[in-house]
Design a protein around this motif. Structure first.
Motif, PDB file in Angstrom:
ATOM      1  N   ILE A  97     -12.894  58.672 -12.021  1.00 20.82           N
ATOM      2  CA  ILE A  97     -11.455  58.426 -11.875  1.00 20.82           C
ATOM      3  C   ILE A  97     -11.313  57.028 -11.278  1.00 20.82           C
ATOM      4  N   ASP A  98     -10.889  56.057 -12.098  1.00 19.36           N
ATOM      5  CA  ASP A  98     -11.035  54.658 -11.692  1.00 19.36           C
ATOM      6  C   ASP A  98      -9.739  53.898 -11.424  1.00 19.36           C
ATOM      7  N   SER A 122      -8.378  57.768 -15.556  1.00 22.90           N
ATOM      8  CA  SER A 122      -9.541  56.932 -15.882  1.00 22.90           C
ATOM      9  C   SER A 122      -9.242  56.032 -17.070  1.00 22.90           C
TER      10      SER A 122
END
Length: 209
Positions: A97-98, A122
């Protein structure tokens, strides 16, 4: 002199042909039955069941926090203690999860608290990109502050500034927590708090009209 009488008509000839068959032998009018549907194709498992259920279980085992799937694409995760938000964010960042898509701040005057909801997903993982996690925590009226998540998710930069400006929630450690819309010397009730009142300006009436 006259010629002997000659026959004036030809001998009787048959006037019709022998009976001929008028129709062709029966032909099949339809093709043999064909299958009307395709064989069952394997279906893919919904994103939530493949990733969401696993994440929820890991979050519960690691942090003791609960969550629920609101749909196949969205999961709400409750974080009762705001001090946990950074650890949870670091955990999710390691899972792929960025980035933060947005922050929602809500004022609950009857309960004397604010909710802060981080909507995260993400970019780098195609499957995780189909999933949105909503991380919800609360801060009290008497101390409306929480740690910044900028070092974990840099995309939170603008959202934290906006939430600070509109609700008065301080994100500790944010490198540039300046106002974006209100003047720096703004005083009074923050615009998105329920206690904010819009000033009513007097109507201008042209008496000569």
């Amino acid at each position: 002199m006259t010629q002997p009488n000659q026959p004036t008509t030809q001998p009787n000839q048959p006037t019709t042909q022998p009976n001929q068959p008028t129709t062709q032998p029966n032909q099949p009018t339809t093709q043999p039955n064909q299958p009307t549907t395709q064989p069952n194709q394997p279906t893919t498992q919904p994103t939530k069941s493949r990733f969401g259920d696993k994440l929820l279980q890991e979050l519960k085992n690691t942090f003791g926090i609960e969550g629920k799937a609101e749909s196949d694409r969205r999961i709400m995760i409750e974080i009762p203690d705001p001090a946990q938000i950074r650890k949870v964010a670091e955990f999710l960042r390691e899972k792929g999860i960025d980035h933060v898509k947005s922050i929602t701040g809500i004022d609950y005057p009857d309960q004397k608290k604010f909710s802060i909801v981080y909507h995260v997903s993400s970019y780098g993982d195609f499957e995780l990109a189909k999933l949105i996690l909503s991380l919800r925590t609360y801060v009290p009226y008497e101390r409306p502050e929480i740690e910044t998540l900028y070092e974990i998710w840099p995309s939170v930069w603008t959202f934290e500034r906006e939430t600070y400006e509109m609700l008065g929630i301080t994100f500790k450690g944010h490198p540039d927590l300046r106002r974006m819309f209100l003047p720096e010397d703004f005083e009074g009730v923050y615009p998105l708090r329920k206690s904010f009142k819009v000033k009513q300006e007097a109507l201008f009436i042209d008496k000569q009209a």
